[in-house]
Motif scaffolding. Structure first.
Motif, PDB file in Angstrom:
ATOM      1  N   ILE A 308      71.547  36.133  29.539  1.00 43.45           N
ATOM      2  CA  ILE A 308      70.702  37.002  28.718  1.00 43.45           C
ATOM      3  C   ILE A 308      70.316  38.248  29.520  1.00 43.45           C
ATOM      4  CG2 ILE A 308      68.480  37.219  27.547  1.00 43.45           C
ATOM      5  CD1 ILE A 308      70.377  35.496  25.994  1.00 43.45           C
ATOM      6  N   GLY A 309      70.209  38.078  30.843  1.00 44.76           N
ATOM      7  CA  GLY A 309      69.904  39.209  31.706  1.00 44.76           C
ATOM      8  C   GLY A 309      70.976  40.287  31.678  1.00 44.76           C
ATOM      9  N   LEU A 310      72.201  39.927  31.304  1.00 43.97           N
ATOM     10  CA  LEU A 310      73.269  40.916  31.147  1.00 43.97           C
ATOM     11  C   LEU A 310      73.218  41.552  29.761  1.00 43.97           C
ATOM     12  CD1 LEU A 310      76.366  39.021  32.672  1.00 43.97           C
ATOM     13  CD2 LEU A 310      74.644  40.402  33.841  1.00 43.97           C
ATOM     14  N   LEU A 311      72.790  40.784  28.762  1.00 42.27           N
ATOM     15  CA  LEU A 311      72.784  41.283  27.388  1.00 42.27           C
ATOM     16  C   LEU A 311      71.619  42.237  27.115  1.00 42.27           C
ATOM     17  CD1 LEU A 311      73.613  38.012  25.372  1.00 42.27           C
ATOM     18  CD2 LEU A 311      75.179  39.815  26.107  1.00 42.27           C
ATOM     19  N   ALA A 312      70.473  41.992  27.739  1.00 43.47           N
ATOM     20  CA  ALA A 312      69.280  42.789  27.448  1.00 43.47           C
ATOM     21  C   ALA A 312      69.489  44.286  27.683  1.00 43.47           C
ATOM     22  CB  ALA A 312      68.096  42.268  28.260  1.00 43.47           C
ATOM     23  N   PRO A 313      70.027  44.711  28.846  1.00 45.27           N
ATOM     24  CA  PRO A 313      70.236  46.155  29.051  1.00 45.27           C
ATOM     25  C   PRO A 313      71.198  46.764  28.036  1.00 45.27           C
ATOM     26  CG  PRO A 313      70.417  44.955  31.120  1.00 45.27           C
ATOM     27  CD  PRO A 313      70.392  43.929  30.035  1.00 45.27           C
ATOM     28  N   LEU A 314      72.181  45.991  27.586  1.00 40.93           N
ATOM     29  CA  LEU A 314      73.111  46.493  26.573  1.00 40.93           C
ATOM     30  C   LEU A 314      72.365  46.801  25.280  1.00 40.93           C
ATOM     31  CD1 LEU A 314      76.208  44.108  26.957  1.00 40.93           C
ATOM     32  CD2 LEU A 314      75.940  46.431  27.839  1.00 40.93           C
ATOM     33  N   ALA A 315      71.481  45.881  24.884  1.00 41.51           N
ATOM     34  CA  ALA A 315      70.710  46.079  23.652  1.00 41.51           C
ATOM     35  C   ALA A 315      69.754  47.270  23.788  1.00 41.51           C
ATOM     36  CB  ALA A 315      69.932  44.814  23.313  1.00 41.51           C
ATOM     37  N   GLN A 316      69.084  47.363  24.917  1.00 45.56           N
ATOM     38  CA  GLN A 316      68.146  48.470  25.135  1.00 45.56           C
ATOM     39  C   GLN A 316      68.859  49.819  25.052  1.00 45.56           C
ATOM     40  OE1 GLN A 316      66.680  47.298  28.944  1.00 45.56           O
ATOM     41  NE2 GLN A 316      65.165  45.869  28.132  1.00 45.56           N
ATOM     42  N   GLY A 317      70.060  49.883  25.626  1.00 41.99           N
ATOM     43  CA  GLY A 317      70.813  51.131  25.610  1.00 41.99           C
ATOM     44  C   GLY A 317      71.393  51.450  24.243  1.00 41.99           C
ATOM     45  N   ALA A 318      71.974  50.452  23.598  1.00 33.00           N
ATOM     46  CA  ALA A 318      72.635  50.687  22.304  1.00 33.00           C
ATOM     47  C   ALA A 318      71.643  51.114  21.230  1.00 33.00           C
ATOM     48  CB  ALA A 318      73.373  49.434  21.866  1.00 33.00           C
ATOM     49  N   PHE A 319      70.435  50.513  21.261  1.00 37.24           N
ATOM     50  CA  PHE A 319      69.449  50.831  20.231  1.00 37.24           C
ATOM     51  C   PHE A 319      68.453  51.895  20.695  1.00 37.24           C
ATOM     52  CE2 PHE A 319      70.479  46.225  19.353  1.00 37.24           C
ATOM     53  CZ  PHE A 319      71.362  46.506  18.321  1.00 37.24           C
ATOM     54  N   ASN A 331      61.980  38.096  27.215  1.00 40.70           N
ATOM     55  CA  ASN A 331      61.665  37.864  25.806  1.00 40.70           C
ATOM     56  C   ASN A 331      62.901  37.454  25.017  1.00 40.70           C
ATOM     57  OD1 ASN A 331      59.555  38.071  23.613  1.00 40.70           O
ATOM     58  ND2 ASN A 331      61.149  39.400  22.778  1.00 40.70           N
ATOM     59  N   LEU A 332      64.046  38.099  25.295  1.00 41.13           N
ATOM     60  CA  LEU A 332      65.277  37.733  24.576  1.00 41.13           C
ATOM     61  C   LEU A 332      65.718  36.314  24.910  1.00 41.13           C
ATOM     62  CD1 LEU A 332      67.468  40.977  24.591  1.00 41.13           C
ATOM     63  CD2 LEU A 332      66.221  39.948  22.682  1.00 41.13           C
ATOM     64  N   ALA A 333      65.405  35.871  26.129  1.00 44.38           N
ATOM     65  CA  ALA A 333      65.722  34.486  26.493  1.00 44.38           C
ATOM     66  C   ALA A 333      64.914  33.524  25.636  1.00 44.38           C
ATOM     67  CB  ALA A 333      65.436  34.251  27.973  1.00 44.38           C
ATOM     68  N   LEU A 334      63.648  33.880  25.373  1.00 43.43           N
ATOM     69  CA  LEU A 334      62.816  33.051  24.498  1.00 43.43           C
ATOM     70  C   LEU A 334      63.307  33.120  23.055  1.00 43.43           C
ATOM     71  CD1 LEU A 334      59.248  33.941  25.874  1.00 43.43           C
ATOM     72  CD2 LEU A 334      60.540  31.825  26.251  1.00 43.43           C
ATOM     73  N   VAL A 335      63.637  34.339  22.604  1.00 43.60           N
ATOM     74  CA  VAL A 335      64.126  34.526  21.232  1.00 43.60           C
ATOM     75  C   VAL A 335      65.392  33.716  20.988  1.00 43.60           C
ATOM     76  CG1 VAL A 335      65.144  36.210  19.641  1.00 43.60           C
ATOM     77  CG2 VAL A 335      63.093  36.808  20.931  1.00 43.60           C
ATOM     78  N   SER A 336      66.294  33.698  21.966  1.00 44.28           N
ATOM     79  CA  SER A 336      67.603  33.058  21.780  1.00 44.28           C
ATOM     80  C   SER A 336      67.562  31.543  21.879  1.00 44.28           C
ATOM     81  CB  SER A 336      68.599  33.588  22.810  1.00 44.28           C
ATOM     82  OG  SER A 336      68.252  33.162  24.117  1.00 44.28           O
TER      83      SER A 336
END
Length: 494
Positions: A308-319, A331-336
Motif C-alpha cells: 500500500i506504501g507504493l500505491l499511496a503516492p500514485l493515487a496522490q499524484g494521479a488525483f 489510511n489506505l492500508a486501513l481502507v483496504s
C-alpha cells in the motif's frame, strides 16, 4: 508423422478455434453493441459446434490407441495424457447439447444485463430454468461415465480431483470459525479511525494508475490490454490476454484492486510454458489455481501494508491531492482491509468473502443434484445471507441471487474455485516467506524474486502435474486450510 504428432496438430487446430471464441466472448462482454447479440450468439454457437466436432472425430480413438503404443519422451507422455482427458470429456456430450447450451447461455447472459438492473427475477428465472436443465443433462451424462455424483462431475471440469466430500469438510470447518472471526474483526476495527476517500476520482486518472500498477506487476502489454465491462474478468489467450474492469468515480480502490486481481490471472496465462501453447498440457491446471494467482496478487500482495506504501503516492499524484489525509499510506492500508458484511460478492473483503462462496456452492450443488429448483433460489439465498452474514436480500434480487454472471451460461461447479484459490494463495505465501523477506522486496521495489517463485512452482507447470502435486512440490504438503485461517487472524486481529 507419428500418431502423437498427428494428435498435437489436431489439438492445435482446436486451440485456434478456442482462440477465436475467447476473443469473440471478450468483445461480446466489453465492446459489442446490444443489437449484435443474437447474431454473435449464433456465431459463437457455431464455433462451439465446430470445436466439439474436432474433438469427436471418429479417427481420434484409433490415434490415441496407436499413440499410446509409440515410444514417447516423458513430456510427450504427459501431453498425451492431457489430450486424451480432454478428448474423453468432449466425447461424452452430444453435439446437439453443446449447441443448445451455447445458445441458451448466450440468451440468458445477455438478458441478465438488463434484468439484473431492473430487479426482474421473474423474467430472469424463465431464462435460467433451461440453462439449469441443460446443465443437469450434462451432469447426468458425465456422472454415468465417470462414476462421480452429478455435481462432482461438473466440479471436475474446473477443479480436477476435488470432490463434494472434501469441499463439505473444508467449508464446514470454515463455517465453524468464520462468523466469530468476522465479529471479532469488526469489534477491533470499530475502535480505529478511518477516513473514507471522497470522490470524484476521474475515470481517466484511475485508468492511468491501473496501467502503471499493471506494469509494476509485470503485465506484458505487448500481449494484452485493459478495457471496461459490466463484470470484470480476464479472458483471451496467453498470447493475447484481455483484462476488463469497471470504474466508480466515488471509489477508486474498487477498480484498482480489481485490476490487480485480474493481473494475477493474466500473469498466470502469460507465464504458461510457450512449448505447450495450444495443447491441453499447456493450460492452467485448475480454476482454483487460477484464482490462487489473482488472490495472491490482490490479497496476499497488494493489500499488504508495505505494498500500500507504493500505491499511496500514485493515487496522490494521479488525483493531484498530495495533502489529502485519506490518501496516505496508513489510511489506505486501513481502507483496504475494512471488514463489513455486504451484499455483493465481487466487492466483499477477504474475511467475509468465503461466506458468499459457501452460500453459492450449497445452492448450486443442490440445484444440480435436483434437490431444489430455480424457483427456490431467492428464498434460500435470503436465508443463507441472514445466517452467514446477517443480511436480508428478500425482494432484492439485484444485490442477491441475480448479481453473478456465472450461472447465466451454465458455469456450475465454478464458485468453489474462489475460496480454494484463497486457501492455495495463503499456502503459497507461507512457503515463499520461508525463502525470502517479502516486505523487504516490496520496499526495494524488487518484485522479481516473488514472480520467479510463482513462475517456477506454478506458471511453468501448467497442466503437466495435478493440483495436489503442484502444491506438494511448492509447499511440501497437500492443501492445508490452516494457512488461510492463520493469514486472516494475523492480518486482521494481530
Amino acid at each position: 508423422m507419428t500418431y502423437y504428432q498427428k494428435l498435437e496438430q489436431h489439438y492445435k487446430k482446436y486451440a485456434r478455434l478456442g482462440h477465436l471464441s475467447a476473443i469473440c466472448g471478450w468483445d461480446q462482454a466489453s465492446m459489442m453493441p446490444a443489437g449484435g447479440n443474437e447474431a454473435r450468439s449464433e456465431a459463437m454457437a457455431e464455433l462451439a459446434v465446430l470445436s466439439h466436432q474436432l474433438l469427436t472425430e471418429p479417427q481420434l480413438a484409433d490415434w490415441f490407441d496407436l499413440a499410446e503404443r509409440e515410444s514417447l519422451a516423458g513430456e510427450e507422455q504427459v501431453s498425451l495424457k492431457e489430450m486424451k482427458r480432454s478428448w474423453q470429456m468432449a466425447n461424452l456430450l452430444p453435439e446437439s447439447l453443446v449447441q443448445e447450451q451455447s445458445l441458451t447461455g448466450s440468451k440468458c447472459e445477455h438478458a441478465w444485463r438488463t434484468q439484473r438492473a431492473e430487479n426482474n427475477w421473474h423474467d430472469f428465472s424463465k431464462n435460467l430454468e433451461p440453462v439449469v436443465e441443460l446443465a443437469r443433462k450434462e451432469a447426468q451424462i458425465r456422472s454415468e461415465e465417470t462414476g462421480l455424483s452429478r455435481y462432482d462431475a461438473l466440479l471436475d471440469l474446473y477443479e480436477p480431483g476435488m470432490t463434494t466430500k472434501e469441499l463439505d469438510q473444508l467449508f464446514a470447518d470454515l463455517k465453524s470459525w468464520l462468523p466469530s472471526l468476522i465479529q471479532q474483526v469488526q469489534e477491533k476495527q470499530g475502535t480505529e479511525t478511518v477516513i473514507t476517500p471522497q470522490g470524484p476520482f476521474p475515470i481517466e486518472a484511475q485508468r492511468e494508475i491501473s496501467l502503471e500498477v499493471m506494469n509494476k506487476l509485470g503485465f506484458d502489454f505487448n500481449h494484452g490490454r485493459l478495457d471496461i465491462s459490466v463484470h470484470p474478468f480476464c479472458g483471451g489467450v496467453p498470447t493475447d490476454v484481455r483484462i476488463t474492469t469497471r470504474y466508480d468515480e466515488d471509489d477508486f480502490t474498487s477498480a484498482l484492486m480489481g485490476v490487480i486481481h485480474e493481473t494475477g490471472h493474466a500473469r498466470y496465462e502469460q507465464g504458461l510454458p510457450a512449448q505447450w501453447h495450444n495443447l491441453p498440457a499447456g493450460e492452467a491446471r485448475s480454476m482454483g489455481l487460477h484464482e490462487s494467482q489473482s488472490l495472491f496478487f490482490e490479497m496476499q500482495l497488494a493489500r499488504n501494508e508495505t505494498f500500500i506504501g507504493l500505491l499511496a503516492p500514485l493515487a496522490q499524484g494521479a488525483f493531484m491531492r498530495p495533502d489529502d489525509q485519506a490518501l496516505t499510506s496508513d489510511n489506505l492500508a486501513l481502507v483496504s482491509t475494512r471488514v463489513k458484511p455486504d451484499f455483493i460478492r465481487v466487492d466483499a473483503d477477504e474475511v467475509t468473502y468465503p461466506a458468499h462462496i459457501i452460500l453459492r456452492y450449497e445452492i448450486e450443488r443442490d440445484l444440480i443434484e435436483g434437490n431444489i429448483e430455480v424457483a427456490d433460489i431467492p428464498e434460500l439465498w435470503d436465508r443463507k445471507m441472514n445466517e452467514y452474514l446477517g443480511l436480508s436480500t428478500k425482494g432484492n434480487y439485484t444485490d442477491g441471487c441475480m448479481q453473478d454472471i456465472h450461472w447465466t451460461d451454465g458455469s456450475f461447479g465454478y464458485f468453489p474455485s474462489y475460496t480454494l484459490g484463497a486457501m492455495y494463495a495463503a499456502q503459497f505465501m507461507a512457503a515463499m516467506r520461508k525463502e525470502m523477506n517479502i516486505e523487504n522486496l516490496i520496499r526495494e521495489r524488487n518484485l522479481t524474486p516473488i514472480f520467479n517463485w510463482l513462475d517456477k512452482h506454478i506458471w511453468k507447470k501448467a497442466s503437466t502435474l495435478s493440483t495436489d502435486q503442484i502444491l506438494i512440490n511448492a509447499t511440501g504438503e497437500r492443501l492445508n486450510a490452516e494457512y488461510f485461517k492463520k493469514h486472516l487472524i494475523d492480518r486482521y486481529l494481530k
